[in-house]
Design a protein around this motif. Structure first.
Motif, PDB file in Angstrom:
ATOM      1  N   VAL A  71       5.467 -14.700   6.161  1.00 12.95           N
ATOM      2  CA  VAL A  71       4.459 -15.636   6.673  1.00 12.95           C
ATOM      3  C   VAL A  71       4.159 -15.328   8.138  1.00 12.95           C
ATOM      4  N   LYS A  72       5.197 -15.019   8.924  1.00 13.18           N
ATOM      5  CA  LYS A  72       4.980 -14.637  10.323  1.00 13.18           C
ATOM      6  C   LYS A  72       4.157 -13.351  10.404  1.00 13.18           C
ATOM      7  N   LEU A  73       4.482 -12.398   9.526  1.00  9.50           N
ATOM      8  CA  LEU A  73       3.710 -11.155   9.477  1.00  9.50           C
ATOM      9  C   LEU A  73       2.253 -11.442   9.161  1.00  9.50           C
ATOM     10  N   GLN A  74       2.018 -12.307   8.188  1.00 13.73           N
ATOM     11  CA  GLN A  74       0.653 -12.672   7.816  1.00 13.73           C
ATOM     12  C   GLN A  74      -0.095 -13.275   9.008  1.00 13.73           C
ATOM     13  N   ILE A 190       1.567   2.117   3.685  1.00 14.25           N
ATOM     14  CA  ILE A 190       3.000   2.128   3.379  1.00 14.25           C
ATOM     15  C   ILE A 190       3.135   2.372   1.882  1.00 14.25           C
ATOM     16  N   LYS A 191       3.828   3.464   1.504  1.00 13.23           N
ATOM     17  CA  LYS A 191       3.870   3.892   0.103  1.00 13.23           C
ATOM     18  C   LYS A 191       5.296   3.777  -0.433  1.00 13.23           C
ATOM     19  N   TYR A 192       5.429   3.061  -1.564  1.00 16.47           N
ATOM     20  CA  TYR A 192       6.735   2.877  -2.193  1.00 16.47           C
ATOM     21  C   TYR A 192       6.733   3.452  -3.607  1.00 16.47           C
ATOM     22  N   TRP A 193       7.807   4.171  -3.925  1.00 16.38           N
ATOM     23  CA  TRP A 193       8.068   4.590  -5.298  1.00 16.38           C
ATOM     24  C   TRP A 193       9.315   3.848  -5.783  1.00 16.38           C
ATOM     25  N   HIS A 268      12.358  -3.788   4.199  1.00 14.65           N
ATOM     26  CA  HIS A 268      11.835  -2.541   4.756  1.00 14.65           C
ATOM     27  C   HIS A 268      10.371  -2.681   5.144  1.00 14.65           C
ATOM     28  N   LEU A 269       9.590  -3.350   4.310  1.00 21.79           N
ATOM     29  CA  LEU A 269       8.181  -3.568   4.622  1.00 21.79           C
ATOM     30  C   LEU A 269       8.031  -4.284   5.963  1.00 21.79           C
TER      31      LEU A 269
END
Length: 309
Positions: A71-74, A190-193, A268-269
């Motif tokens: 929420v803070k990031l948003q 940002i790419k996640y597998w 991590h995000l």
């Protein structure tokens, strides 16, 4: 934080018992998904005798804490006009949707939205390959999570022969420049597998087959992907090698344990975006306005939803 339960290791002796326990864990995980929608900090802090195992209580507490940071990031993204693209890729049943659900669960859908594109139609197949994805990219102050992305060409399209060799090679020539162009324009990628084992995917597929509420998740394409496990592995390895660029590197999320994968990915995000607290004006509830001439009209009983519960 250490999670105290780990059922991802298959014992050497009693495979049937192990599989029963894992299937039970799948059912409990579905129940947890619903519980998460209702839990809040107050309830979690006061209800210490609710019968929730310690590891689940720890998981919920960590999840709620991380969602508070989201929420803070948003708020920071909205305030600064930052633009973020999060790409979520992985095999079928790897848990991409579960992570996306936890990221977006408490966020404003006008700021953080999900792009999950269907297979291209006849017109889209004749367009520039990246064209149908461009319209979903974020404007200033937005976060977009791609539940599968333009990397479909490197994965399912390659394995299922939905693209030609020339189209496949052109994708790898273009995708680094396409992503560098987006980064130069101010979009953070940002790419996640999400990585799961052969045994874990098989178990999750079997659980979906037995659960009428989740059978819709199991498509003929999913079943065929199971048969072509090794082809997908090779395609993934080539994709990671040929599209891992400094401006938009790949990150691997070990996902055999769903709960750990969710927490680790969200944590991590948050570490990838330089957000901070944003000061907001104090919210005051205005006084209710009353009019002496207003008379509330009764609602006909025929319009009321039956009170079955």
């Amino acid at each position: 934080m250490e999670m105290t339960t780990d059922m991802t290791e298959r014992p050497g002796s009693d495979n049937a018992s192990w599989e029963r326990n894992r299937l039970r864990e799948e059912v409990l995980d579905d129940i947890d998904e619903e519980i998460e929608l209702e839990l809040d900090d107050a309830r979690l802090g006061s209800d210490k005798d609710n019968g929730t195992p310690d590891f689940r209580r720890a998981y919920f507490r960590e999840l709620l804490s991380l969602q508070g940071e989201l929420v803070k990031l948003q708020d920071w993204v909205k305030e600064t006009g930052h633009r973020v693209v999060v790409i979520c890729e992985g095999r079928d049943a790897a848990g991409k949707g579960g992570v996306i659900k936890r990221i977006t669960q408490r966020l404003n859908p006008r700021i953080c939205r999900v792009a999950a594109l269907p297979a291209p139609n006849d017109r889209e197949r004749t367009q520039w390959y990246f064209q149908r994805y461009v319209s979903h990219l974020p404007a200033a102050g937005e976060i977009v999570l791609f539940d599968r992305s333009w990397y479909n060409r490197a994965g399912v399209e390659r394995v299922m022969n939905f693209c030609t060799d020339d189209e496949y090679e052109e994708f790898f020539r273009s995708v680094p420049e396409f992503e560098r162009m987006l980064v130069r324009s101010g979009i953070q990628i940002i790419k996640y597998w999400f990585s799961i084992s052969d045994d874990e995917q098989e178990l999750r597929f079997r659980a979906r087959m037995e659960d009428p509420l989740k059978q819709w998740k199991l498509s003929p394409m999913d079943l065929e992907s199971r048969r072509r496990w090794e082809s997908y592995t090779l395609a993934k390895e080539i994709m990671l090698e040929r599209s891992n660029i400094d401006e938009a590197p790949w990150w691997i999320v070990p996902a055999d344990d769903k709960k750990k994968a969710r927490l680790n990915c969200i944590s991590h995000l948050l570490s990838q975006v330089p957000y901070h607290d944003v000061s907001k004006p104090e919210v005051r509830l205005p006084e209710r306005v009353y009019s002496p001439d207003y008379i509330r009209q009764p609602v006909p009983d025929s319009m009321i939803v039956p009170q079955k519960y």
